[in-house]
Design a protein around this motif. Structure first.
Motif, PDB file in Angstrom:
ATOM      1  N   GLN A 133       0.893  -1.248  -0.464  1.00  0.00           N
ATOM      2  CA  GLN A 133       0.050   0.454   0.177  1.00  0.00           C
ATOM      3  C   GLN A 133       1.058   1.464  -0.004  1.00  0.00           C
ATOM      4  N   ILE A 134       2.267   1.621   1.156  1.00  0.00           N
ATOM      5  CA  ILE A 134       2.731   2.748   0.855  1.00  0.00           C
ATOM      6  C   ILE A 134       3.628   3.012  -0.455  1.00  0.00           C
ATOM      7  N   ILE A 135       4.019   1.219  -0.860  1.00  0.00           N
ATOM      8  CA  ILE A 135       4.856   0.936  -2.090  1.00  0.00           C
ATOM      9  C   ILE A 135       4.299   2.036  -3.041  1.00  0.00           C
ATOM     10  N   ALA A 151      -2.780  10.308   6.067  1.00  0.00           N
ATOM     11  CA  ALA A 151      -3.939  10.149   4.916  1.00  0.00           C
ATOM     12  C   ALA A 151      -4.317   8.768   5.229  1.00  0.00           C
ATOM     13  N   LEU A 152      -3.531   8.323   6.383  1.00  0.00           N
ATOM     14  CA  LEU A 152      -3.601   6.776   6.553  1.00  0.00           C
ATOM     15  C   LEU A 152      -4.425   6.406   8.051  1.00  0.00           C
ATOM     16  N   GLY A 153      -3.482   8.009   8.682  1.00  0.00           N
ATOM     17  CA  GLY A 153      -3.182   8.010  10.037  1.00  0.00           C
ATOM     18  C   GLY A 153      -2.041   7.165  10.970  1.00  0.00           C
ATOM     19  N   ILE A 154      -1.129   7.230  10.318  1.00  0.00           N
ATOM     20  CA  ILE A 154      -0.320   6.327  10.597  1.00  0.00           C
ATOM     21  C   ILE A 154       1.170   6.956  10.942  1.00  0.00           C
ATOM     22  N   SER A 155       2.402   7.337  12.136  1.00  0.00           N
ATOM     23  CA  SER A 155       3.623   7.670  11.719  1.00  0.00           C
ATOM     24  C   SER A 155       3.767   7.799  10.172  1.00  0.00           C
ATOM     25  N   ILE A 156       4.726   8.875  10.346  1.00  0.00           N
ATOM     26  CA  ILE A 156       5.496   9.434   8.770  1.00  0.00           C
ATOM     27  C   ILE A 156       6.895   8.364   9.400  1.00  0.00           C
ATOM     28  N   ASN A 157       7.614   7.628  10.591  1.00  0.00           N
ATOM     29  CA  ASN A 157       8.108   7.181  10.746  1.00  0.00           C
ATOM     30  C   ASN A 157       7.837   5.299  10.376  1.00  0.00           C
ATOM     31  N   VAL A 159       5.863   4.880   8.269  1.00  0.00           N
ATOM     32  CA  VAL A 159       5.203   4.974   6.776  1.00  0.00           C
ATOM     33  C   VAL A 159       6.395   4.434   5.977  1.00  0.00           C
ATOM     34  N   GLN A 160       8.007   5.142   6.466  1.00  0.00           N
ATOM     35  CA  GLN A 160       9.312   5.011   5.623  1.00  0.00           C
ATOM     36  C   GLN A 160       9.622   3.911   5.863  1.00  0.00           C
ATOM     37  N   SER A 161       9.366   3.353   7.090  1.00  0.00           N
ATOM     38  CA  SER A 161      10.093   1.509   7.330  1.00  0.00           C
ATOM     39  C   SER A 161       8.760   0.666   6.729  1.00  0.00           C
ATOM     40  N   ARG A 162       8.358   0.917   6.816  1.00  0.00           N
ATOM     41  CA  ARG A 162       7.293   0.276   5.679  1.00  0.00           C
ATOM     42  C   ARG A 162       7.214  -0.012   4.615  1.00  0.00           C
ATOM     43  N   TYR A 163       7.834   1.069   3.450  1.00  0.00           N
ATOM     44  CA  TYR A 163       8.003   1.846   2.200  1.00  0.00           C
ATOM     45  C   TYR A 163       9.634   1.132   2.276  1.00  0.00           C
ATOM     46  N   ARG A 164      10.616   0.894   3.156  1.00  0.00           N
ATOM     47  CA  ARG A 164      12.147   0.653   3.294  1.00  0.00           C
ATOM     48  C   ARG A 164      11.869  -1.173   2.788  1.00  0.00           C
TER      49      ARG A 164
END
Length: 195
Positions: A133-135, A151-157, A159-164
């Motif tokens: 979803q993040i990608i 938008a998803l109501g989660i922390s930016i950290n 988001v970044q870790s899920r992306y990585r």
């Protein structure tokens, strides 16, 4: 063409034309995103339909915070996540035929690109939903990590870790897929050319 604020104002005043304009403006982005997450035409269409029905019910009291496109993409992501949570069976495999835009490639190039695209879609569907979803929100919908987090109501950290982690897993799986393909190709050549 009116900007988002004008459309929302008209939408909140009950304008069906404003709702139609919003739908026309964002339907392709939402459908493409839903297809990337679900790999199923009918379900993706249903998700986009559900999102717009839910949005239409907010007429008269919707307040624009940020960009409407981001809100609608987040709504698609949330609706899709709900479907994944309620799904009791494993993911259905992708169809063998994968739609790619028509190009000016030769038949050989087109075949190779279609196979690579199919492999990418197949591998993408195997990584965890939260990472996929993040990608897709970042790469295909051009949202920043901050916009995704909001938008998803989660922390930016998060988001970044899920992306990585998602990219790492995707890279590993793609390398394995190419390795397996070349092994199968070499086996086919070996059997075609007896020693």
């Amino acid at each position: 063409m009116p900007d988002e604020k004008q459309l929302i104002k008209q939408f909140n005043q009950g304008s069906k034309d404003a709702l139609c304009q919003i739908y026309q403006r964002y339907k392709n982005d939402l459908y493409g995103f839903a297809m990337s997450l679900l790999h199923d035409v009918q379900t993706a269409e249903d998700v986009v339909h559900d999102v717009f029905v839910s949005f239409a019910q907010k007429s008269g009291h919707y307040t624009l915070k940020g960009k409407l496109r981001n809100y609608l993409l987040a709504s698609v992501a949330n609706r899709t996540r709900d479907l994944w949570r309620h799904k009791s069976q494993k993911e259905r495999p992708l169809d063998e035929t994968v739609a790619m835009p028509t190009t000016q490639y030769s038949p050989e190039q087109y075949k190779m690109l279609t196979e690579e695209y199919a492999l990418l879609q197949k591998v993408l569907s195997t990584i965890p939903y939260e990472q996929r979803q993040i990608i897709l929100l970042h790469l295909h919908q051009d949202l920043t990590f901050r916009q995704i987090a909001c938008a998803l109501g989660i922390s930016i950290n998060t988001v970044q870790s899920r992306y990585r982690y998602g990219l790492e897993k995707l890279s590993t799986l793609l390398k394995e897929g190419y390795k397996n393909e070349s092994v199968q190709t070499n086996r086919g050549l070996d059997s075609a050319n007896p020693a």
